[in-house]
Design an enzyme around this catalytic site. Structure first.
Site, short mmCIF file in Angstrom:
data_model
loop_
_atom_site.label_atom_id
_atom_site.label_comp_id
_atom_site.label_asym_id
_atom_site.label_seq_id
_atom_site.Cartn_x
_atom_site.Cartn_y
_atom_site.Cartn_z
N SER A 1 0.84 -1.19 0.00
CA SER A 1 0.00 0.00 0.00
C SER A 1 0.88 1.24 0.00
O SER A 1 1.98 1.23 0.56
CB SER A 1 -0.90 0.02 1.24
OG SER A 1 -1.56 1.26 1.37
N TYR B 1 -1.82 0.95 10.65
CA TYR B 1 -1.93 0.22 9.37
C TYR B 1 -0.72 0.52 8.49
O TYR B 1 -0.11 -0.39 7.91
CB TYR B 1 -3.21 0.66 8.66
CG TYR B 1 -3.36 0.14 7.26
CD1 TYR B 1 -3.78 -1.16 7.01
CD2 TYR B 1 -3.10 0.97 6.16
CE1 TYR B 1 -3.94 -1.64 5.71
CE2 TYR B 1 -3.25 0.50 4.87
CZ TYR B 1 -3.67 -0.79 4.64
OH TYR B 1 -3.81 -1.25 3.36
#
Length: 251
Positions: A144, A157
């Site tokens: 990501s 995250y």
């Protein structure tokens, strides 16, 4: 084995109910992929995902897999490779978590980290060893852009994805020359059930766009893929923004 167009004939999706993982599977089935394994926790959703892919003409099987139970990864994933060569493994599982809640709930934060990083390290190494033993294959890791620089709004995250990204890059270097190809995919904000209710970020994308980028990356034997491609420029700039200024940016 991959065909002349670089499309894998067999695919293992780790995270068998992942919307991105299933979008990749559908796209590859529409080309030449004929055997698909969906690895995930046994559930009606996993079976429904398998049925949906079978309707497209693929031979689809499921295998019990839990990212949070590394002790069983060798056994569960070994069953898949024991059935025949796997041309591509897609590491697609992940947990977004709830930053506002998880900062005050350490066990919840640890669950995000263990899912996105520890579980991925275990499953990635198990699959990499099997791919190396068969002498060919691709390991595609969904990272990501959140891992490029920690942000106040999602650093739990983001830090887990930063660890995953570094691990995948290092694994790719370790496997260079063995016949095994490692590709890291860095999407920006993807509109899925996991992000439902969150405001769209700039350059938001879709599972189908990520699937297209994965297919193109496989054909090019890319090592890193950004989705959309413009995210590479954006994140390159953000990495160099001075920290006091970065704190004030609406990112």
């Amino acid at each position: 084995m991959k065909d002349a167009f670089g499309t894998p004939q067999s695919l293992l999706v780790l995270g068998g109910t992942s919307e991105i993982g299933l979008a990749v599977a559908r796209r590859l089935i529409a080309r030449r992929t004929r055997t698909v394994w969906l690895a995930g926790r046994p559930s009606p959703d996993l079976e429904a995902a398998a049925e949906g892919l079978r309707a497209l003409g693929a031979d689809v099987r499921t295998v019990a897999f839990d990212a949070l139970d590394p002790a069983l990864h060798e056994e569960s994933l070994g069953k898949v490779f024991a059935e025949g060569d796997i041309d591509m493994v897609l590491l697609a599982f992940g947990l977004l978590g709830d930053q506002a809640n998880d900062e005050g709930d350490p066990p919840a934060a640890v669950r995000v980290a263990q899912t996105n990083y520890t579980g991925a390290v275990s499953a990635g190494l198990v699959c990499a060893a099997s791919l190396q033993n068969q002498g060919h294959g691709s390991l595609v890791v969904l990272s990501s852009v959140a891992g490029e620089r920690a942000r106040r709004t999602n650093f739990i995250y983001g830090s887990s994805k930063a660890g995953l990204d570094a691990f995948a890059q290092g694994l790719g270097d370790a496997l260079h020359g063995t016949g095994v190809h490692v590709m890291v995919v860095r999407p920006g904000f993807v509109r899925t059930k996991m992000t439902a209710g969150l405001p769209d970020a700039p350059l938001a994308t879709t599972p189908e766009a990520v699937a297209l980028a994965v297919e193109q990356g496989l054909r090019r034997r890319s090592e890193t893929v950004w989705v959309p491609g413009a995210m590479r420029v954006v994140m390159s700039a953000l990495r160099h923004v001075p920290r006091p200024l970065f704190r004030r940016l609406p990112v």
